[in-house]
Design a protein around this motif. Structure first.
Motif, PDB file in Angstrom:
ATOM      1  N   PHE A  69       9.545  36.545  60.283  1.00 50.57           N
ATOM      2  CA  PHE A  69       8.265  36.712  59.583  1.00 50.57           C
ATOM      3  C   PHE A  69       7.206  37.216  60.568  1.00 50.57           C
ATOM      4  CE2 PHE A  69       4.189  35.599  57.840  1.00 50.57           C
ATOM      5  CZ  PHE A  69       4.333  35.780  56.473  1.00 50.57           C
ATOM      6  N   ALA A  70       7.190  36.640  61.773  1.00 48.41           N
ATOM      7  CA  ALA A  70       6.189  37.025  62.766  1.00 48.41           C
ATOM      8  C   ALA A  70       6.320  38.503  63.142  1.00 48.41           C
ATOM      9  CB  ALA A  70       6.327  36.141  64.010  1.00 48.41           C
ATOM     10  N   VAL A  71       7.531  38.941  63.447  1.00 51.55           N
ATOM     11  CA  VAL A  71       7.737  40.334  63.849  1.00 51.55           C
ATOM     12  C   VAL A  71       7.501  41.284  62.675  1.00 51.55           C
ATOM     13  CG1 VAL A  71       9.438  42.006  64.680  1.00 51.55           C
ATOM     14  CG2 VAL A  71       9.344  39.722  65.680  1.00 51.55           C
ATOM     15  N   GLY A  72       8.045  40.935  61.516  1.00 57.89           N
ATOM     16  CA  GLY A  72       7.898  41.810  60.355  1.00 57.89           C
ATOM     17  C   GLY A  72       6.460  41.997  59.933  1.00 57.89           C
ATOM     18  N   SER A  73       5.704  40.909  59.839  1.00 62.63           N
ATOM     19  CA  SER A  73       4.310  41.014  59.402  1.00 62.63           C
ATOM     20  C   SER A  73       3.448  41.691  60.459  1.00 62.63           C
ATOM     21  CB  SER A  73       3.749  39.629  59.061  1.00 62.63           C
ATOM     22  OG  SER A  73       3.778  38.781  60.184  1.00 62.63           O
ATOM     23  N   THR A  74       3.754  41.462  61.748  1.00 62.61           N
ATOM     24  CA  THR A  74       2.981  42.106  62.817  1.00 62.61           C
ATOM     25  C   THR A  74       3.107  43.619  62.748  1.00 62.61           C
ATOM     26  OG1 THR A  74       3.241  40.210  64.308  1.00 62.61           O
ATOM     27  CG2 THR A  74       2.710  42.329  65.314  1.00 62.61           C
ATOM     28  N   MET A  75       4.316  44.132  62.675  1.00 65.26           N
ATOM     29  CA  MET A  75       4.525  45.575  62.677  1.00 65.26           C
ATOM     30  C   MET A  75       4.056  46.215  61.376  1.00 65.26           C
ATOM     31  SD  MET A  75       5.563  46.317  65.628  1.00 65.26           S
ATOM     32  CE  MET A  75       5.943  48.038  65.297  1.00 65.26           C
ATOM     33  N   MET A  76       4.312  45.549  60.263  1.00 63.32           N
ATOM     34  CA  MET A  76       3.910  46.100  58.967  1.00 63.32           C
ATOM     35  C   MET A  76       2.393  46.252  58.894  1.00 63.32           C
ATOM     36  SD  MET A  76       4.789  44.659  55.158  1.00 63.32           S
ATOM     37  CE  MET A  76       3.678  43.242  55.275  1.00 63.32           C
ATOM     38  N   MET A  77       1.662  45.207  59.305  1.00 63.79           N
ATOM     39  CA  MET A  77       0.208  45.268  59.235  1.00 63.79           C
ATOM     40  C   MET A  77      -0.367  46.217  60.285  1.00 63.79           C
ATOM     41  SD  MET A  77      -0.583  43.624  56.627  1.00 63.79           S
ATOM     42  CE  MET A  77      -2.338  43.867  56.873  1.00 63.79           C
ATOM     43  N   ALA A  78       0.290  46.364  61.434  1.00 60.69           N
ATOM     44  CA  ALA A  78      -0.176  47.336  62.428  1.00 60.69           C
ATOM     45  C   ALA A  78      -0.179  48.737  61.837  1.00 60.69           C
ATOM     46  CB  ALA A  78       0.714  47.277  63.676  1.00 60.69           C
ATOM     47  N   GLY A  79       0.891  49.083  61.134  1.00 64.68           N
ATOM     48  CA  GLY A  79       0.964  50.396  60.507  1.00 64.68           C
ATOM     49  C   GLY A  79      -0.072  50.589  59.419  1.00 64.68           C
ATOM     50  N   LEU A  80      -0.268  49.573  58.575  1.00 68.34           N
ATOM     51  CA  LEU A  80      -1.220  49.691  57.474  1.00 68.34           C
ATOM     52  C   LEU A  80      -2.652  49.843  57.984  1.00 68.34           C
ATOM     53  CD1 LEU A  80       0.215  47.049  54.965  1.00 68.34           C
ATOM     54  CD2 LEU A  80       0.346  49.539  54.808  1.00 68.34           C
ATOM     55  N   VAL A  81      -3.013  49.095  59.023  1.00 68.39           N
ATOM     56  CA  VAL A  81      -4.386  49.177  59.541  1.00 68.39           C
ATOM     57  C   VAL A  81      -4.616  50.514  60.243  1.00 68.39           C
ATOM     58  CG1 VAL A  81      -5.993  48.199  61.227  1.00 68.39           C
ATOM     59  CG2 VAL A  81      -4.724  46.700  59.695  1.00 68.39           C
ATOM     60  N   ALA A  82      -3.647  50.984  61.018  1.00 63.51           N
ATOM     61  CA  ALA A  82      -3.800  52.285  61.660  1.00 63.51           C
ATOM     62  C   ALA A  82      -3.986  53.383  60.612  1.00 63.51           C
ATOM     63  CB  ALA A  82      -2.586  52.583  62.538  1.00 63.51           C
ATOM     64  N   CYS A  83      -3.202  53.330  59.539  1.00 63.88           N
ATOM     65  CA  CYS A  83      -3.369  54.286  58.441  1.00 63.88           C
ATOM     66  C   CYS A  83      -4.757  54.191  57.834  1.00 63.88           C
ATOM     67  CB  CYS A  83      -2.317  54.045  57.365  1.00 63.88           C
ATOM     68  SG  CYS A  83      -0.637  54.540  57.816  1.00 63.88           S
ATOM     69  N   ASN A  84      -5.245  52.968  57.656  1.00 62.46           N
ATOM     70  CA  ASN A  84      -6.548  52.779  57.035  1.00 62.46           C
ATOM     71  C   ASN A  84      -7.679  53.354  57.889  1.00 62.46           C
ATOM     72  OD1 ASN A  84      -8.097  51.642  54.822  1.00 62.46           O
ATOM     73  ND2 ASN A  84      -8.872  50.175  56.303  1.00 62.46           N
ATOM     74  N   VAL A  85      -7.597  53.177  59.215  1.00 61.14           N
ATOM     75  CA  VAL A  85      -8.618  53.744  60.106  1.00 61.14           C
ATOM     76  C   VAL A  85      -8.660  55.258  59.966  1.00 61.14           C
ATOM     77  CG1 VAL A  85      -9.239  54.123  62.525  1.00 61.14           C
ATOM     78  CG2 VAL A  85      -8.542  51.848  61.761  1.00 61.14           C
ATOM     79  N   ILE A  86      -7.499  55.890  59.963  1.00 64.95           N
ATOM     80  CA  ILE A  86      -7.435  57.355  59.842  1.00 64.95           C
ATOM     81  C   ILE A  86      -7.984  57.813  58.497  1.00 64.95           C
ATOM     82  CG2 ILE A  86      -5.870  59.340  59.749  1.00 64.95           C
ATOM     83  CD1 ILE A  86      -4.020  57.760  61.668  1.00 64.95           C
ATOM     84  N   ILE A  87      -7.620  57.105  57.427  1.00 58.92           N
ATOM     85  CA  ILE A  87      -8.034  57.509  56.082  1.00 58.92           C
ATOM     86  C   ILE A  87      -9.538  57.346  55.888  1.00 58.92           C
ATOM     87  CG2 ILE A  87      -7.898  56.812  53.656  1.00 58.92           C
ATOM     88  CD1 ILE A  87      -4.899  56.276  54.149  1.00 58.92           C
ATOM     89  N   VAL A  88     -10.093  56.199  56.294  1.00 56.52           N
ATOM     90  CA  VAL A  88     -11.525  55.959  56.112  1.00 56.52           C
ATOM     91  C   VAL A  88     -12.348  56.953  56.923  1.00 56.52           C
ATOM     92  CG1 VAL A  88     -13.390  54.312  56.507  1.00 56.52           C
ATOM     93  CG2 VAL A  88     -11.248  53.529  55.513  1.00 56.52           C
ATOM     94  N   SER A  89     -11.942  57.214  58.174  1.00 54.44           N
ATOM     95  CA  SER A  89     -12.670  58.170  59.013  1.00 54.44           C
ATOM     96  C   SER A  89     -12.616  59.568  58.414  1.00 54.44           C
ATOM     97  CB  SER A  89     -12.075  58.177  60.424  1.00 54.44           C
ATOM     98  OG  SER A  89     -12.127  56.889  61.001  1.00 54.44           O
TER      99      SER A  89
END
Length: 420
Positions: free
Chosen positions: A320-340
């Protein structure tokens, strides 16, 4: 040398107004992150809510987007954005105070909590729209990626600290009393907003009927191929993510058997991944380009989510720790690019309505995803539902692969500058 030049030499950390916005928002998001654990624990532990009610509670803050999401954009383009944000903070703080007050009076019910979640969600519609439209008037366009990355990294830091604090608060002070921490956070955010010294510059325009102004935002979003593709992608991601969030705490408590304090720690790993994603977004964009970076991040990070349904007690909690860490890292990086991209690409006179329209589409799928998650938890069970939502998050990559973005290195910075 102007103060703006001086701020640029030291980066946004030396930009006083941005620093105040960052402090206020970080404090507010910390309170929200604590509450994201306290409310479900209050519903499950104190009010003995069913999985279906937990799904309703998860959906409630997002339902107002379906009702007032589009008109909010028109109002944000008409009114001072900081004033809107201040009003929303005070309304939300007042509503949240009523929950511990009702608990102390022994009159608290799950329906009271649902109504508070619904009304604070309505305040959040106006706040989120105004907030996204306010940042471009506070800093230079060239600093938007850096500013959004810092704000997202701070947001995700609160997601690391908040759940752990929420679990400890629930264990030692009680879930209802703990909501006062978010009330205090709203007040700190209000003070920071009041301390900002900046003049909002909005293009002058003649007042027009509300329906025509809403139509302008809709026309821009549906007619522009870049904005349209990214909006559809965001809507699909949010629907799957809402199902995941409606399931994760109940899954950890009832399927995995984790204690409340451990639940907070496990959920915090997703926030840690978000910090990594926020910090990495600018570097990824510079290295690969904004369009390719968006695609690469999603393709690499989302498959890690498939580790989450494999979680069990003992050493397999690490999945759970590894899966949620990597999944959320990708989603937040995508969100920064999209919002900017959206903040720099949209015409200034339309930014409130375009923001509201994209958020309306993106967030309108969240209640659906949360309700579907609650229904699947009841019909299929918690672990099968976790498989469905995690596979769904991976499948959203297909939207980017089938879009014109896959042929680009960089997204355009404005309508008048072609994509690279």
């Amino acid at each position: 040398m102007t103060s703006q030049d001086s701020a640029r030499l030291g980066g946004l950390w030396n930009h006083r107004n941005f620093r105040l916005l960052l402090i206020g928002e970080t404090t507010s998001k910390l309170g929200t992150s604590i509450t994201s654990v306290l409310l479900p624990l209050l519903a499950v532990g104190t009010l003995h809510a069913s999985p279906w009610m937990i799904g309703l509670l998860t959906a409630a803050p997002w339902v107002p987007w379906l009702i007032i999401g589009l008109p909010a954009g028109a109002w944000v383009d008409r009114l001072p954005r900081r004033t809107i944000m201040l009003s929303c903070n005070l309304v939300s703080a007042t509503l949240l105070v009523s929950v511990p007050a009702a608990w102390w009076l022994d009159t608290l019910s799950i329906w009271h909590v649902l109504v508070v979640a619904l009304l604070t969600g309505a305040a959040s519609v106006f706040f989120s729209t105004a907030y996204s439209a306010y940042l471009p008037s506070l800093i230079d366009k060239a600093d938007l990626m850096d500013g959004n990355a810092k704000l997202q990294a701070a947001d995700q830091t609160t997601r690391v600290a908040g759940p752990g604090l929420g679990g400890l608060i629930a264990q030692f002070l009680g879930s209802a009393t703990g909501l006062l921490f978010e009330v205090l956070a709203y007040l700190v955010s209000t003070v920071c907003l009041l301390s900002i010294r900046a003049t909002e510059s909005r293009p002058a325009r003649e007042p027009r009927p509300m329906i025509r102004e809403i139509a302008d935002g809709l026309r821009f979003v549906t007619g522009d191929r870049y904005v349209r593709t990214i909006t559809v992608f965001g809507a699909a991601v949010n629907m799957a993510l809402a199902g995941y969030q409606a399931t994760q705490i109940v899954f950890l408590v009832r399927s995995v058997g984790a204690a409340p304090s451990l639940v907070g720690m496990l959920v915090a790993f997703g926030g840690a991944g978000g910090i990594l994603g926020g910090l990495a977004a600018s570097r990824v964009s510079r290295r690969f380009g904004t369009a390719r970076g968006l695609l690469y991040v999603q393709l690499v990070a989302s498959p890690f989510g498939l580790l989450i349904p494999l979680t069990h007690e003992g050493p397999r909690l690490a999945l759970f720790a590894v899966g949620s860490t990597m999944m959320m890292a990708g989603l937040v990086a995508c969100n920064v690019i999209i919002v900017s991209f959206r903040q720099s690409y949209c015409p200034p006179e339309l930014i409130g309505r375009v923001t509201a329209t994209t958020l309306f589409v993106n967030f309108s799928t969240i209640p659906l995803g949360a309700l579907l998650g609650g229904a699947m938890n009841t019909v299929l069970g918690l672990r099968p539902t976790m498989w469905v939502v995690c596979v769904g998050l991976c499948a959203t990559s297909g939207i980017l692969l089938s879009a014109p973005l896959r042929r680009l290195r960089d997204l355009p910075v404005s309508q008048h500058v072609p994509a690279a």
